[in-house]
Design a protein around this motif. Structure first.
Motif, short mmCIF file in Angstrom:
data_model
loop_
_atom_site.label_atom_id
_atom_site.label_comp_id
_atom_site.label_asym_id
_atom_site.label_seq_id
_atom_site.Cartn_x
_atom_site.Cartn_y
_atom_site.Cartn_z
N SER A 17 0.82 -1.22 0.00
CA SER A 17 0.00 0.00 0.00
C SER A 17 0.85 1.26 0.00
O SER A 17 0.52 2.25 -0.67
N THR A 18 1.95 1.26 0.73
CA THR A 18 2.82 2.45 0.76
C THR A 18 3.71 2.52 -0.47
O THR A 18 4.03 3.62 -0.94
N ARG A 19 4.11 1.37 -1.02
CA ARG A 19 4.93 1.37 -2.23
C ARG A 19 4.14 1.90 -3.42
O ARG A 19 4.67 2.64 -4.26
N GLN A 20 2.86 1.56 -3.52
CA GLN A 20 2.04 2.03 -4.62
C GLN A 20 1.92 3.56 -4.61
O GLN A 20 1.78 4.17 -5.67
N ARG A 21 1.96 4.15 -3.45
CA ARG A 21 1.85 5.62 -3.33
C ARG A 21 3.21 6.28 -3.20
O ARG A 21 3.28 7.48 -2.91
N CYS A 200 -0.96 9.62 5.54
CA CYS A 200 -0.66 9.46 6.96
C CYS A 200 -1.22 8.13 7.47
O CYS A 200 -0.56 7.41 8.23
N GLU A 201 -2.43 7.82 7.06
CA GLU A 201 -3.08 6.59 7.51
C GLU A 201 -2.34 5.36 7.00
O GLU A 201 -2.11 4.41 7.75
N PHE A 202 -1.96 5.38 5.72
CA PHE A 202 -1.23 4.23 5.16
C PHE A 202 0.13 4.08 5.82
O PHE A 202 0.58 2.96 6.09
N THR A 203 0.80 5.19 6.10
CA THR A 203 2.12 5.13 6.74
C THR A 203 2.02 4.58 8.15
O THR A 203 2.77 3.68 8.55
N LEU A 204 1.08 5.11 8.93
CA LEU A 204 0.93 4.65 10.32
C LEU A 204 0.49 3.19 10.36
O LEU A 204 0.95 2.42 11.22
N GLU A 205 -0.36 2.80 9.45
CA GLU A 205 -0.80 1.39 9.40
C GLU A 205 0.38 0.47 9.14
O GLU A 205 0.52 -0.60 9.76
#
Length: 376
Positions: A17-21, A200-205
């Motif tokens: 999820s974070t790599r895609q963004r 922020c949500e994807f990073t914290l997750e």
């Protein structure tokens, strides 16, 4: 600490999820040599946030208050009541408008590049904000945040105030990360909603999912003799007297560092980090609470405003000129400044690596002079 940031950036790149963004944290290399010296990688093609914003405010809002006038107004009420400080902050905010948006229109005139750079800025700000919150990163003033002039990403430097050390400064840092009006202004019309909030949500997750790995990385610092888990009163005072955290570090007084670097300090710091990575609240609720804290004017009004530039300059000149070592530093800095100008480089982008070089050179010259004088 820079190695911790690099390892966490790798974790973000491995998560789908974070790599895609393209959520990552831009870092630079640090090579410690001794307890007091080391080598830093030059962060090329960057400009300090402060160096862009101050001229931009005067250029795009010429009728606004000047930066020094704003700082003086807030500094004058620093010791007064909360209501007075909040009222003064609101008065200053009404006459000092954010200008971060103009960085992208100036550097990226092409519409596609403008959009991509602003997106990269928002994403990198979100990633570093969440990691900064988890690690308790402080001292995030305009000189410690660099802007990449090619991509628009932010680069955070001078990571010496971490694990909530900022909360014990003379003027405590009570915000989880820097999200002032200028920072928000660069995110576009959606501000902290949309891209910033979702990133922020994807990073914290991801950080929560990889909590065991992050704690294992931080556990290594417990046995690192070069890392200090706490901050002594002398260094605490220097940080809010116009010096960077790196330059305010204890030099030549190992006994003082040992007195405050107790094992219990490491346990306390790691416990706080582990608590922030816990799943007590949902990711959405946690991010919402953090953004509200970081953008609340009641918290922003309580932050350290910094010393007025002329006073800070006088203090630095006094500190440098008070002994022979200081005079050597100034001489070396002048030569480096002119060399950078002739080669087309900016002193601001190279100032932290150059300061390390200046100090190391000065110490060497001072030691050589001392040894020759006493005949050793």
């Amino acid at each position: 600490m820079e190695q911790v940031f690099e390892q966490v950036s790798d974790l973000l790149q491995r998560n789908k999820s974070t790599r895609q963004r393209n959520l990552s944290i831009k870092t630079y290399r640090v090579l410690p040599l001794t307890n007091e010296t080391g080598v830093l990688e030059f962060v090329a093609n960057t400009i300090p946030l402060h160096e862009f914003l101050i001229p931009a405010h005067e250029k795009y809002h010429p009728k606004d208050l000047k930066a020094n006038a704003c700082r003086k107004a807030i500094s004058d009420v620093q010791t007064q009541s909360f209501d007075t400080r909040l009222k003064t902050y609101r008065q200053v905010a009404e006459r000092f408008h954010p200008s971060m948006r103009y960085f992208f229109t100036e550097r990226f005139p092409n519409p596609d590049e403008w959009f991509l750079s602003r997106l990269a800025y928002t994403r990198s700000t979100a990633a570093i904000s969440m990691l900064g919150h988890v690690l308790g990163l402080g001292d995030r003033h305009g000189h410690n945040i660099l802007l990449d002039q090619r991509t628009g990403e932010v680069v955070h430097i001078d990571l010496g105030v971490a694990f909530e050390m900022g909360r014990v400064l003379a003027v405590p840092e009570i915000i989880p990360f820097r999200c002032t009006r200028d920072i928000v202004d660069g995110m576009g019309i959606t501000k902290t909603e949309g891209v910033f909030r979702r990133c922020c949500e994807f990073t914290l997750e991801t950080l929560r999912k990889e909590s065991s790995t992050i704690m294992a990385i931080l556990e290594v610092l417990r046995y690192d003799p070069l890392y200090s888990w706490s901050i002594n009163p002398i260094r605490m005072a220097k940080i809010q007297e116009g010096q960077s955290a790196a330059l305010a570090a204890d030099v030549g007084n190992p006994n003082e560092k040992k007195s405050v670097n107790e094992p219990g300090e490491a346990d306390r710091a790691l416990t706080v980090v582990n608590k922030k990575l816990s799943k007590t609240l949902s990711v959405t609720a946690t991010v919402n609470d953090l953004i509200n804290q970081a953008t609340d004017e009641k918290n922003l009004a309580m932050l350290f405003s910094g010393m007025p530039f002329p006073i800070r300059r006088l203090v630095c000149i006094y500190l440098l000129y008070h002994d022979r070592l200081g005079r050597i530093c100034i001489t070396v800095k002048i030569h480096i400044s002119w060399s950078l100008k002739l080669s087309g480089w900016s002193w601001a982008s190279w100032r932290y690596p150059a300061r390390i070089f200046i100090y190391g050179t000065a110490v060497g010259c001072h030691d050589l002079y001392t040894n020759q004088r006493i005949g050793t």
